[in-house]
Design a protein around this motif. Structure first.
Motif, mmCIF file in Angstrom:
data_model
loop_
_atom_site.group_PDB
_atom_site.id
_atom_site.type_symbol
_atom_site.label_atom_id
_atom_site.label_comp_id
_atom_site.label_asym_id
_atom_site.label_seq_id
_atom_site.Cartn_x
_atom_site.Cartn_y
_atom_site.Cartn_z
ATOM 1 N N ILE A 259 3.308 1.456 -1.050
ATOM 2 C CA ILE A 259 3.181 0.364 -2.256
ATOM 3 C C ILE A 259 2.502 1.144 -3.285
ATOM 4 N N GLY A 260 3.323 1.600 -4.114
ATOM 5 C CA GLY A 260 2.670 2.406 -5.458
ATOM 6 C C GLY A 260 2.714 1.443 -6.607
ATOM 7 N N THR A 261 2.220 2.230 -7.527
ATOM 8 C CA THR A 261 1.868 1.846 -8.661
ATOM 9 C C THR A 261 3.395 1.717 -9.690
ATOM 10 N N THR A 262 4.096 2.715 -9.420
ATOM 11 C CA THR A 262 5.615 2.979 -9.929
ATOM 12 C C THR A 262 6.429 2.256 -9.161
ATOM 13 N N LEU B 101 6.358 -3.925 -9.281
ATOM 14 C CA LEU B 101 5.814 -4.708 -9.975
ATOM 15 C C LEU B 101 4.894 -5.718 -9.738
ATOM 16 N N GLY B 102 3.495 -5.498 -10.206
ATOM 17 C CA GLY B 102 2.426 -6.226 -9.775
ATOM 18 C C GLY B 102 1.330 -5.451 -8.972
ATOM 19 N N VAL B 103 1.398 -4.128 -9.308
ATOM 20 C CA VAL B 103 0.519 -3.055 -8.777
ATOM 21 C C VAL B 103 -0.057 -2.281 -9.940
ATOM 22 N N HIS B 104 -1.320 -2.125 -10.138
ATOM 23 C CA HIS B 104 -1.894 -1.550 -11.127
ATOM 24 C C HIS B 104 -2.803 -0.652 -10.428
ATOM 25 N N ARG B 105 -2.784 0.706 -10.803
ATOM 26 C CA ARG B 105 -3.674 1.628 -10.140
ATOM 27 C C ARG B 105 -3.913 1.700 -8.716
ATOM 28 N N GLY B 106 -2.825 1.514 -8.081
ATOM 29 C CA GLY B 106 -2.882 1.361 -6.805
ATOM 30 C C GLY B 106 -3.338 0.077 -6.120
ATOM 31 N N VAL B 107 -3.801 -1.010 -6.985
ATOM 32 C CA VAL B 107 -4.109 -2.108 -6.344
ATOM 33 C C VAL B 107 -3.376 -3.202 -6.799
ATOM 34 N N THR C 202 3.110 -12.332 -6.044
ATOM 35 C CA THR C 202 4.486 -12.623 -5.928
ATOM 36 C C THR C 202 5.459 -11.518 -6.523
ATOM 37 N N GLN C 203 5.114 -10.952 -7.423
ATOM 38 C CA GLN C 203 5.808 -9.653 -7.806
ATOM 39 C C GLN C 203 5.983 -8.756 -6.710
ATOM 40 N N THR C 204 5.054 -8.291 -6.139
ATOM 41 C CA THR C 204 4.767 -7.285 -5.245
ATOM 42 C C THR C 204 5.742 -7.664 -3.818
ATOM 43 N N ILE C 205 5.553 -8.999 -3.515
ATOM 44 C CA ILE C 205 6.492 -9.301 -2.329
ATOM 45 C C ILE C 205 7.843 -9.159 -2.503
ATOM 46 N N GLN C 206 8.331 -9.480 -3.978
ATOM 47 C CA GLN C 206 9.780 -9.530 -4.241
ATOM 48 C C GLN C 206 10.024 -7.851 -4.037
ATOM 49 N N SER C 207 9.235 -6.967 -4.687
ATOM 50 C CA SER C 207 9.513 -5.663 -4.803
ATOM 51 C C SER C 207 9.496 -5.233 -3.392
ATOM 52 N N ILE C 208 8.842 -5.496 -2.648
ATOM 53 C CA ILE C 208 8.908 -5.146 -1.049
ATOM 54 C C ILE C 208 10.113 -5.565 -0.471
ATOM 55 N N GLN C 209 10.504 -6.839 -0.678
ATOM 56 C CA GLN C 209 11.474 -7.318 0.032
ATOM 57 C C GLN C 209 12.982 -6.497 -0.503
ATOM 58 N N SER D 111 -8.799 -6.117 -1.467
ATOM 59 C CA SER D 111 -7.570 -5.017 -2.020
ATOM 60 C C SER D 111 -6.774 -4.976 -0.716
ATOM 61 N N ILE D 112 -7.364 -4.666 0.513
ATOM 62 C CA ILE D 112 -6.714 -4.306 1.690
ATOM 63 C C ILE D 112 -6.141 -5.462 2.132
ATOM 64 N N ARG D 113 -7.001 -6.712 2.268
ATOM 65 C CA ARG D 113 -6.331 -8.107 2.610
ATOM 66 C C ARG D 113 -5.174 -8.250 1.905
ATOM 67 N N ASN D 114 -5.246 -8.145 0.577
ATOM 68 C CA ASN D 114 -4.153 -8.444 -0.441
ATOM 69 C C ASN D 114 -2.880 -7.641 0.156
ATOM 70 N N ILE D 115 -2.968 -6.516 0.308
ATOM 71 C CA ILE D 115 -1.970 -5.733 0.691
ATOM 72 C C ILE D 115 -1.267 -6.255 1.973
ATOM 73 N N GLY D 116 -2.251 -6.702 2.844
ATOM 74 C CA GLY D 116 -1.919 -7.299 4.282
ATOM 75 C C GLY D 116 -0.882 -8.608 3.979
ATOM 76 N N ARG D 117 -1.443 -9.161 3.102
ATOM 77 C CA ARG D 117 -0.996 -10.344 2.856
ATOM 78 C C ARG D 117 0.515 -10.434 2.120
ATOM 79 N N CYS D 118 0.565 -9.487 1.295
ATOM 80 C CA CYS D 118 2.022 -9.214 0.791
ATOM 81 C C CYS D 118 3.009 -8.948 1.789
ATOM 82 N N VAL D 119 2.276 -7.839 2.842
ATOM 83 C CA VAL D 119 3.595 -7.492 3.852
ATOM 84 C C VAL D 119 3.822 -8.508 4.437
#
Length: 441
Positions: free
Chosen positions: A11-14, A40-46, A51-58, A165-173
């Motif tokens: 899950i990168g910034t770009t 979308l939804g990631v800034h400087r690795g965080v 919502t946007q991060t979940i869509q990008s992951i999917q 931050s770590i929990r947010n990533i867990g949540r997105c996944v």
């Protein structure tokens, strides 16, 4: 999903990359499918927009699933971001009985003690990496298990990050419908994909230039010695071009990739690129020399910050010298003449790192691009974790078999059951993040 498949999710910034891989019969990693989407939804690795991060992951997952014709259930995720910092710490325990040899449990006790370190609010220890041990004052012991001694101490490399931050990533996944199989520090994942064992022994600094952050991992004698995350990457270079040339971001990014160089001296004054104007305006003319000057200024700044970290580790001391120099990877490492510039600034040998160290020989060139170093490393990590699980399952069975056998033999001949391996801290962290998410719903 087949058992022997692992999925890395970077899950990168770009960009967000999902990569599916398995081990082939030669023990090399074979990449079955790859999916990438704009992050979308990631800034400087965080993560700053769930919502946007979940869509990008999917999107990335669906593309990878289609390419590999397989269903993805669980993933290994990398964490980076500007909140990661590392520190050195030494700690010791006094053993109650110095007549017995040091075993796993003593090391466990020592590591647990490091976990009690008081951190800043909201921070948590992500990694505790033992550097070397001392037993009763005898230094430079690599493997203390099986030795005698009363006082066991060690130097640790402790990596700290923000829990939220770590929990947010867990949540997105989890919200993307995936199981979180493991969490790994991204600089470590990239290092595993790109560096050879010889380089890690000789001493090497891996610089992974991503979109939002630049990650650094330093190895010496095969052990990770220092990690740092610098909150600048390729995106600030694009920003500078956008501002400096008054053009839109998409054009700035294309200019950087197609014509960008970090060495202004090589461009002649008359080399010009014409950029179409917006909505009927006149086209803009930009000299390549100016473009390179803008890129050069920012890249020098990033490399100098990294070099400060390399000096912090102690590269200038004879004993800590990094003989293998620097390896550059990540999307930002593809800028023209970057290798020469880094050598010029640091005076250290430099090469560009391609993640083909452990990949099967017939891998596609697109996959072995530095862009995918972290993703390849995460796949390798996922495969390693599966091997560990299999080994643990075998040990469990052996223990049960021994217990049954022990019930049948007399007290005198009881057999020692095999020892279980201790969990790495990241496995425990993964479990804690999972528990937290399960209970939070």
């Amino acid at each position: 999903m087949e058992q022997n498949i692992a999925v890395g999710l970077d899950i990168g910034t770009t960009k967000i990359v999902a990569m599916i891989g398995r081990k082939n019969e030669y023990g090399k990693v074979e990449i079955l499918g790859i999916g990438k989407s704009k992050s979308l939804g990631v800034h400087r690795g965080v993560v700053n927009n769930i919502t946007q991060t979940i869509q990008s992951i999917q999107l990335a997952i669906n593309e990878a699933e289609a390419a590999a014709a397989t269903k993805i259930e669980g993933v290994t995720v990398g964490i980076a971001g500007q909140h990661i910092r590392s520190l050195q710490h030494s700690d010791y325990i006094t053993r109650p009985n110095s007549e017995t040899v040091i075993d796993e449990e003593d090391i466990e006790r020592l590591i647990n003690q490091v976990h009690k370190l008081v951190m800043l609010p909201g921070e948590e220890i992500i990694h505790v990496l033992p550097q070397e041990y001392k037993i009763d004052g005898q230094a430079e012991i690599k493997e203390p298990i099986g030795m005698y001694g009363g006082r066991l101490e060690a130097n640790f490399h402790v990596v700290v990050g923000q829990v939220s931050s770590i929990r947010n990533i867990g949540r997105c996944v989890q919200s993307a419908g995936l199981a979180l199989e493991g969490i790994t520090l991204e600089p470590l994942a990239s290092a595993n994909a790109v560096l050879s064992q010889e380089e890690k022994e000789a001493g090497v600094a891996l610089i992974d230039i991503g979109g939002g952050t630049t990650d650094l991992a330093i190895f010496r004698d095969g052990i990770i010695r220092h990690t740092a995350v610098i909150p600048f990457g390729g995106n600030v270079i694009t920003e500078d071009i956008k501002e400096g040339c008054s053009i839109i971001e998409k054009q700035a990014e294309l200019l950087k990739i197609k014509f960008g160089s970090t060495w202004p001296g090589e461009n002649k004054d008359n080399e010009i690129v014409s950029i179409p104007g917006l909505r009927g305006r006149d086209p803009k003319e930009i000299t390549l020399k100016n473009l390179s000057k803008i890129i050069h200024a920012r890249v020098v700044e990033i490399i100098e910050q990294v070099y400060v970290e390399i000096k912090n580790y102690g590269h200038e001391e004879q004993k800590k010298k990094l003989i293998a120099g620097i390896v550059l990877t990540g999307g930002g490492s593809q800028l023209k003449h970057l290798k020469q510039l880094v050598e010029y600034i640091t005076g250290m040998d430099t090469r560009i790192g391609y993640p083909n160290e452990h990949l099967a020989g017939d891998s596609d060139d697109a996959i072995t691009s530095p862009l995918f170093a972290t993703a390849v490393g995460l796949v390798m990590d996922g495969l390693k974790r599966q091997d560990r699980k299999k080994a643990e399952a075998v040990i469990e069975e052996e223990i049960q078999a021994q217990e049954i056998a022990n019930e049948e033999v007399s007290e005198v001949e009881k057999i020692e059951p095999p020892k279980k391996q201790r969990k790495s801290f990241l496995d425990t962290l993964t479990e804690r993040v999972k528990d937290f998410l399960d209970n939070a719903e």
